[in-house]
Design a protein around this motif. Sequence first.
Motif, PDB file in Angstrom:
ATOM      1  N   ILE A   1      22.660  -1.808  27.849  1.00 27.67           N
ATOM      2  CA  ILE A   1      21.617  -1.589  28.760  1.00 27.67           C
ATOM      3  C   ILE A   1      20.451  -1.590  28.268  1.00 27.67           C
ATOM      4  CG2 ILE A   1      21.155   0.454  29.868  1.00 27.67           C
ATOM      5  CD1 ILE A   1      23.727   1.634  29.466  1.00 27.67           C
ATOM      6  N   LYS A   2      19.739  -2.384  28.728  1.00 30.98           N
ATOM      7  CA  LYS A   2      18.269  -2.430  28.569  1.00 30.98           C
ATOM      8  C   LYS A   2      17.382  -1.367  28.729  1.00 30.98           C
ATOM      9  CE  LYS A   2      18.253  -7.079  27.918  1.00 30.98           C
ATOM     10  NZ  LYS A   2      17.831  -8.348  28.067  1.00 30.98           N
ATOM     11  N   TYR A   3      17.043  -0.562  27.914  1.00 37.89           N
ATOM     12  CA  TYR A   3      16.200   0.949  28.453  1.00 37.89           C
ATOM     13  C   TYR A   3      14.602   0.296  28.847  1.00 37.89           C
ATOM     14  CZ  TYR A   3      20.218   3.114  26.726  1.00 37.89           C
ATOM     15  OH  TYR A   3      21.760   4.076  26.412  1.00 37.89           O
ATOM     16  N   PRO A   4      13.931   1.265  29.941  1.00 40.55           N
ATOM     17  CA  PRO A   4      12.780   0.976  30.246  1.00 40.55           C
ATOM     18  C   PRO A   4      11.781   1.532  29.229  1.00 40.55           C
ATOM     19  CG  PRO A   4      13.535   2.309  32.059  1.00 40.55           C
ATOM     20  CD  PRO A   4      14.612   1.687  30.411  1.00 40.55           C
ATOM     21  N   LYS A   5      10.521   0.638  29.053  1.00 38.62           N
ATOM     22  CA  LYS A   5       9.180   1.256  27.694  1.00 38.62           C
ATOM     23  C   LYS A   5       8.030   1.899  28.823  1.00 38.62           C
ATOM     24  CE  LYS A   5      10.457  -2.358  24.944  1.00 38.62           C
ATOM     25  NZ  LYS A   5       9.684  -4.161  23.750  1.00 38.62           N
ATOM     26  N   GLU A   6       8.506   1.883  30.048  1.00 35.51           N
ATOM     27  CA  GLU A   6       7.645   2.730  30.511  1.00 35.51           C
ATOM     28  C   GLU A   6       7.769   4.151  30.391  1.00 35.51           C
ATOM     29  OE1 GLU A   6       9.646   0.218  32.220  1.00 35.51           O
ATOM     30  OE2 GLU A   6       7.515  -1.247  32.363  1.00 35.51           O
ATOM     31  N   PHE A   7       6.504   4.811  30.895  1.00 35.76           N
ATOM     32  CA  PHE A   7       6.832   6.730  30.163  1.00 35.76           C
ATOM     33  C   PHE A   7       7.189   7.205  30.995  1.00 35.76           C
ATOM     34  CE2 PHE A   7       2.252   6.032  31.983  1.00 35.76           C
ATOM     35  CZ  PHE A   7       2.584   7.694  32.883  1.00 35.76           C
ATOM     36  N   TYR A   8       6.406   6.636  32.415  1.00 34.85           N
ATOM     37  CA  TYR A   8       7.005   7.991  33.629  1.00 34.85           C
ATOM     38  C   TYR A   8       8.414   7.453  34.004  1.00 34.85           C
ATOM     39  CZ  TYR A   8       6.808   2.550  35.935  1.00 34.85           C
ATOM     40  OH  TYR A   8       7.144   1.139  36.148  1.00 34.85           O
ATOM     41  N   PHE A   9       9.219   6.056  33.765  1.00 31.95           N
ATOM     42  CA  PHE A   9      10.405   6.697  33.417  1.00 31.95           C
ATOM     43  C   PHE A   9      11.581   7.824  32.541  1.00 31.95           C
ATOM     44  CE2 PHE A   9      10.521   2.075  34.234  1.00 31.95           C
ATOM     45  CZ  PHE A   9      11.181   2.159  35.971  1.00 31.95           C
ATOM     46  N   TYR A  10      10.573   8.105  31.882  1.00 30.83           N
ATOM     47  CA  TYR A  10      11.186   9.143  31.164  1.00 30.83           C
ATOM     48  C   TYR A  10      10.338  10.396  31.252  1.00 30.83           C
ATOM     49  CZ  TYR A  10      12.378   5.599  27.992  1.00 30.83           C
ATOM     50  OH  TYR A  10      12.924   4.657  27.472  1.00 30.83           O
ATOM     51  N   LEU A  11       9.903  11.111  32.561  1.00 32.49           N
ATOM     52  CA  LEU A  11       9.950  12.343  33.164  1.00 32.49           C
ATOM     53  C   LEU A  11      10.445  12.828  33.384  1.00 32.49           C
ATOM     54  CD1 LEU A  11       5.995  10.986  34.674  1.00 32.49           C
ATOM     55  CD2 LEU A  11       6.138  12.332  32.367  1.00 32.49           C
ATOM     56  N   GLY A  12      11.374  12.546  34.038  1.00 29.56           N
ATOM     57  CA  GLY A  12      12.481  13.433  34.236  1.00 29.56           C
ATOM     58  C   GLY A  12      12.945  14.397  33.499  1.00 29.56           C
ATOM     59  N   GLY A  13      13.336  13.929  31.623  1.00 28.35           N
ATOM     60  CA  GLY A  13      13.057  14.923  30.610  1.00 28.35           C
ATOM     61  C   GLY A  13      12.660  16.144  30.861  1.00 28.35           C
ATOM     62  N   LEU A  14      11.175  16.051  31.443  1.00 26.96           N
ATOM     63  CA  LEU A  14      10.079  16.690  31.372  1.00 26.96           C
ATOM     64  C   LEU A  14      10.660  17.613  32.574  1.00 26.96           C
ATOM     65  CD1 LEU A  14       7.411  18.054  30.991  1.00 26.96           C
ATOM     66  CD2 LEU A  14       5.659  16.697  31.813  1.00 26.96           C
ATOM     67  N   PHE A  15      11.035  17.290  33.436  1.00 26.70           N
ATOM     68  CA  PHE A  15      11.692  18.152  35.233  1.00 26.70           C
ATOM     69  C   PHE A  15      12.570  19.026  34.913  1.00 26.70           C
ATOM     70  CE2 PHE A  15       8.859  14.678  37.253  1.00 26.70           C
ATOM     71  CZ  PHE A  15       7.680  15.372  37.730  1.00 26.70           C
ATOM     72  N   ASN A  16      13.505  18.075  33.661  1.00 26.38           N
ATOM     73  CA  ASN A  16      14.940  18.772  33.526  1.00 26.38           C
ATOM     74  C   ASN A  16      14.195  20.183  32.616  1.00 26.38           C
ATOM     75  OD1 ASN A  16      17.573  19.836  32.984  1.00 26.38           O
ATOM     76  ND2 ASN A  16      17.536  18.384  31.115  1.00 26.38           N
ATOM     77  N   ILE A  17      13.002  20.034  31.886  1.00 35.28           N
ATOM     78  CA  ILE A  17      12.521  20.954  30.628  1.00 35.28           C
ATOM     79  C   ILE A  17      12.321  22.449  31.345  1.00 35.28           C
ATOM     80  CG2 ILE A  17      11.250  22.328  29.113  1.00 35.28           C
ATOM     81  CD1 ILE A  17      12.115  19.164  27.075  1.00 35.28           C
ATOM     82  N   LEU A  18      11.480  21.959  32.313  1.00 40.99           N
ATOM     83  CA  LEU A  18       9.986  23.114  33.241  1.00 40.99           C
ATOM     84  C   LEU A  18      11.976  23.989  34.160  1.00 40.99           C
ATOM     85  CD1 LEU A  18       7.494  21.139  34.144  1.00 40.99           C
ATOM     86  CD2 LEU A  18       7.711  23.031  32.963  1.00 40.99           C
ATOM     87  N   THR A  19      12.892  23.214  34.662  1.00 45.02           N
ATOM     88  CA  THR A  19      13.749  23.516  35.201  1.00 45.02           C
ATOM     89  C   THR A  19      14.521  24.255  35.104  1.00 45.02           C
ATOM     90  OG1 THR A  19      13.644  21.484  36.982  1.00 45.02           O
ATOM     91  CG2 THR A  19      15.489  22.925  37.198  1.00 45.02           C
ATOM     92  N   PHE A  20      14.848  24.580  33.592  1.00 43.60           N
ATOM     93  CA  PHE A  20      15.768  24.918  33.000  1.00 43.60           C
ATOM     94  C   PHE A  20      15.051  26.433  32.640  1.00 43.60           C
ATOM     95  CE2 PHE A  20      17.680  26.113  28.711  1.00 43.60           C
ATOM     96  CZ  PHE A  20      18.970  25.870  28.547  1.00 43.60           C
TER      97      PHE A  20
END
Length: 94
Positions: A56-75
């Motif tokens: 798997i090639k992981y994307p380098k754009e930062f906005y792909f990792y915003l899901g983790g931030l939303f996960n923390i806020l939801t948690f």
Amino acid sequence: MYYIGNIGIGILISLLIFFNGFLSKYLGNFTSLLIVHIVGFITIGIFKYFNKASKIKYPKEFYFYLGGLFNILTFFSQNITMKNIGVSSTIILS
């Protein structure tokens, strides 16, 4: 068939919210967040170890990792509302 799947997912989400709230009640928000993410990281590591064939090639754009931030806020929001209004009201509001 989809209805049975939706019921199963609803039950799993209810259990997730309940156990996350229970964990944060006794350990605090930050410690429970750390434990949940460490368990998830270990689980992903186990799956990755046994599935070595996929490259798997992981994307380098930062906005792909915003899901983790939303996960923390939801948690945090689920844990706060779980303490104040309970699990069934939290699920109804979501």
